[in-house]
Design a protein around this motif. Structure first.
Motif, mmCIF file in Angstrom:
data_model
loop_
_atom_site.group_PDB
_atom_site.id
_atom_site.type_symbol
_atom_site.label_atom_id
_atom_site.label_comp_id
_atom_site.label_asym_id
_atom_site.label_seq_id
_atom_site.Cartn_x
_atom_site.Cartn_y
_atom_site.Cartn_z
ATOM 1 N N SER A 40 -14.810 0.843 13.888
ATOM 2 C CA SER A 40 -15.049 1.652 12.702
ATOM 3 C C SER A 40 -14.140 1.227 11.561
ATOM 4 C CB SER A 40 -14.808 3.135 13.008
ATOM 5 O OG SER A 40 -13.412 3.403 13.056
ATOM 6 N N VAL A 41 -14.386 1.824 10.403
ATOM 7 C CA VAL A 41 -13.419 1.838 9.311
ATOM 8 C C VAL A 41 -12.981 3.280 9.142
ATOM 9 C CG1 VAL A 41 -14.228 -0.192 8.079
ATOM 10 C CG2 VAL A 41 -15.273 2.033 7.582
ATOM 11 N N CYS A 42 -11.712 3.476 8.776
ATOM 12 C CA CYS A 42 -11.192 4.821 8.546
ATOM 13 C C CYS A 42 -10.642 4.861 7.121
ATOM 14 C CB CYS A 42 -10.105 5.172 9.555
ATOM 15 S SG CYS A 42 -9.479 6.862 9.388
ATOM 16 N N VAL A 43 -11.224 5.726 6.296
ATOM 17 C CA VAL A 43 -10.867 5.801 4.882
ATOM 18 C C VAL A 43 -10.648 7.250 4.480
ATOM 19 C CG1 VAL A 43 -12.170 3.714 4.349
ATOM 20 C CG2 VAL A 43 -13.280 5.942 4.135
ATOM 21 N N SER A 44 -10.082 7.432 3.295
ATOM 22 C CA SER A 44 -9.863 8.780 2.768
ATOM 23 C C SER A 44 -11.199 9.435 2.416
ATOM 24 C CB SER A 44 -8.985 8.721 1.517
ATOM 25 O OG SER A 44 -7.724 8.170 1.813
ATOM 26 N N PRO A 45 -11.262 10.773 2.462
ATOM 27 C CA PRO A 45 -12.517 11.473 2.163
ATOM 28 C C PRO A 45 -13.080 11.163 0.780
ATOM 29 C CG PRO A 45 -10.952 12.974 3.182
ATOM 30 C CD PRO A 45 -10.207 11.707 2.898
ATOM 31 N N SER A 46 -12.205 10.887 -0.178
ATOM 32 C CA SER A 46 -12.672 10.602 -1.537
ATOM 33 C C SER A 46 -13.435 9.296 -1.637
ATOM 34 C CB SER A 46 -11.484 10.570 -2.503
ATOM 35 O OG SER A 46 -10.583 9.533 -2.150
ATOM 36 N N MET A 47 -13.335 8.464 -0.606
ATOM 37 C CA MET A 47 -14.037 7.188 -0.601
ATOM 38 C C MET A 47 -15.442 7.295 0.005
ATOM 39 S SD MET A 47 -12.135 5.117 -2.153
ATOM 40 C CE MET A 47 -10.425 4.885 -2.661
ATOM 41 N N LEU A 48 -15.815 8.484 0.428
ATOM 42 C CA LEU A 48 -17.150 8.707 0.977
ATOM 43 C C LEU A 48 -18.121 9.096 -0.134
ATOM 44 C CD1 LEU A 48 -16.124 10.818 4.105
ATOM 45 C CD2 LEU A 48 -16.580 8.356 4.022
ATOM 46 N N PRO A 49 -19.403 8.753 0.001
ATOM 47 C CA PRO A 49 -19.972 7.952 1.089
ATOM 48 C C PRO A 49 -19.691 6.471 0.900
ATOM 49 C CG PRO A 49 -21.669 8.493 -0.484
ATOM 50 C CD PRO A 49 -20.423 9.199 -0.951
ATOM 51 N N ILE A 50 -19.697 5.739 2.004
ATOM 52 C CA ILE A 50 -19.543 4.283 1.944
ATOM 53 C C ILE A 50 -20.910 3.697 1.620
ATOM 54 C CG2 ILE A 50 -19.106 2.236 3.337
ATOM 55 C CD1 ILE A 50 -16.568 3.466 3.927
ATOM 56 N N THR A 51 -20.973 2.917 0.579
ATOM 57 C CA THR A 51 -22.255 2.374 0.129
ATOM 58 C C THR A 51 -22.475 0.939 0.582
ATOM 59 O OG1 THR A 51 -21.233 1.751 -1.976
ATOM 60 C CG2 THR A 51 -22.316 3.900 -1.878
ATOM 61 N N GLU A 52 -21.438 0.297 1.067
ATOM 62 C CA GLU A 52 -21.581 -1.079 1.551
ATOM 63 C C GLU A 52 -22.346 -1.111 2.874
ATOM 64 O OE1 GLU A 52 -18.692 -0.803 -1.425
ATOM 65 O OE2 GLU A 52 -18.653 0.204 0.523
ATOM 66 N N GLU A 53 -22.953 -2.250 3.167
ATOM 67 C CA GLU A 53 -23.662 -2.434 4.429
ATOM 68 C C GLU A 53 -22.653 -2.393 5.577
ATOM 69 O OE1 GLU A 53 -26.184 -2.637 7.298
ATOM 70 O OE2 GLU A 53 -26.887 -2.563 5.224
ATOM 71 N N LEU A 54 -22.866 -1.475 6.501
ATOM 72 C CA LEU A 54 -21.919 -1.276 7.594
ATOM 73 C C LEU A 54 -22.288 -2.017 8.867
ATOM 74 C CD1 LEU A 54 -21.463 2.526 6.983
ATOM 75 C CD2 LEU A 54 -19.547 0.924 7.106
ATOM 76 N N GLY A 55 -23.566 -2.334 9.031
ATOM 77 C CA GLY A 55 -23.974 -2.920 10.293
ATOM 78 C C GLY A 55 -23.755 -1.916 11.414
ATOM 79 N N GLU A 56 -23.015 -2.319 12.449
ATOM 80 C CA GLU A 56 -22.744 -1.417 13.575
ATOM 81 C C GLU A 56 -21.422 -0.666 13.416
ATOM 82 O OE1 GLU A 56 -22.895 -3.718 17.132
ATOM 83 O OE2 GLU A 56 -25.056 -4.114 16.979
ATOM 84 N N VAL A 57 -20.736 -0.885 12.320
ATOM 85 C CA VAL A 57 -19.424 -0.259 12.098
ATOM 86 C C VAL A 57 -19.584 1.223 11.770
ATOM 87 C CG1 VAL A 57 -17.337 -0.290 10.691
ATOM 88 C CG2 VAL A 57 -18.464 -2.446 11.300
ATOM 89 N N LYS A 58 -18.859 2.071 12.474
ATOM 90 C CA LYS A 58 -18.874 3.508 12.223
ATOM 91 C C LYS A 58 -17.925 3.861 11.082
ATOM 92 C CE LYS A 58 -21.597 4.498 15.723
ATOM 93 N NZ LYS A 58 -22.972 5.023 15.499
ATOM 94 N N VAL A 59 -18.090 5.077 10.558
ATOM 95 C CA VAL A 59 -17.245 5.555 9.462
ATOM 96 C C VAL A 59 -16.407 6.736 9.940
ATOM 97 C CG1 VAL A 59 -17.201 6.587 7.162
ATOM 98 C CG2 VAL A 59 -18.886 4.823 7.707
ATOM 99 N N ALA A 60 -15.092 6.576 9.828
ATOM 100 C CA ALA A 60 -14.159 7.655 10.154
ATOM 101 C C ALA A 60 -13.408 8.047 8.889
ATOM 102 C CB ALA A 60 -13.172 7.209 11.230
ATOM 103 N N THR A 61 -12.970 9.302 8.844
ATOM 104 C CA THR A 61 -12.160 9.774 7.733
ATOM 105 C C THR A 61 -11.107 10.730 8.266
ATOM 106 O OG1 THR A 61 -12.251 10.655 5.472
ATOM 107 C CG2 THR A 61 -13.579 11.784 7.132
ATOM 108 N N VAL A 62 -10.290 11.262 7.356
ATOM 109 C CA VAL A 62 -9.197 12.137 7.763
ATOM 110 C C VAL A 62 -9.379 13.528 7.156
ATOM 111 C CG1 VAL A 62 -7.513 10.337 8.199
ATOM 112 C CG2 VAL A 62 -7.792 11.212 5.877
#
Length: 228
Positions: A40-62
């Protein structure tokens, strides 16, 4: 035994939580995560939603990050909003002061509030293990399990007491057994440290320097990695 590079990559939350992070840096993080094969990638909530192509990578936040000194309602609202914005996983910080006061029951209540507000995300509970006694680590793990969390996690990486330790990971793993996952995060900067956390019982790793850590795994034994 040593874990292989590919197996290790699949355990990594590739993380960017610096306060001055930009969207361009998040885009680069996503690209690197895809290249490295991290979970996954883990980013701050303000960076959501992730608009880049993720493929199989999950999205985590705090959530409640990094102090944990937010009200349960605020943490619940933050988690719910993040889920709506596409987060697959939420790493919430507990109120450490409550735990220090012996109020593990209130810690359990705040975790449950987040769990109920975001029932469909994988919930990891950051207990800031370096700031806790062994008894407090056990209490935090038990509260997390009772409240319906999926993982317990060592650290934010921002606390002055430090980050993950093999001792804390082992104690957490012994407490939750195979019922919850254990995430080691904070201060893991090379392959030897990452491998030590896995040997202690970590099933997920939070890393900002994932590429450097994975470079150290290139010579790991393939058969050893199969055990993980």
């Amino acid at each position: 035994m040593q874990i292989t590079r590919s197996a290790l990559a699949k355990m990594i939350d590739h993380t960017l939580l610096k306060t001055d992070s930009t969207r361009a840096q998040v885009a680069a993080l996503v690209a690197e995560a895809r290249e490295l094969g991290t979970f996954s990638v883990c980013v701050s909530p303000s960076m959501l939603p992730i608009t880049e192509e993720l493929g199989e990578v999950k999205v985590a936040t705090v959530c409640g990050f990094p102090s944990g000194n937010h009200t349960p309602a605020a943490k619940a609202a933050e988690a719910a909003e993040s889920a709506k914005l596409g987060a697959d996983e939420v790493d919430m910080v507990i109120n450490i002061g409550l735990l220090k006061e012996g109020r593990a029951d209130l810690v359990e209540e705040e975790i449950r509030a987040v769990r109920e507000a975001a029932p469909d995300v994988l919930l990891k509970v950051i207990i800031e293990s370096a700031a806790l006694t062994d008894d407090e680590i056990v209490a935090a793990c038990k509260a997390s399990e009772a409240a319906g969390a999926d993982y317990v996690k060592t650290s934010t990486g921002f606390h002055p007491s430090g980050g993950a330790s093999a001792h804390a990971v082992k104690l957490m793993a012994e407490t939750v057994g195979d019922r919850l996952g254990v995430k080691a995060s904070g201060g893991i900067r090379d392959f030897a440290s990452a491998n030590a956390m896995v040997e202690a019982g970590a099933t997920r790793l939070g890393l900002s320097g994932s590429a450097a850590v994975l470079e150290g795994a290139d010579g790991a034994d393939v058969e050893a990695g199969d055990d993980y």
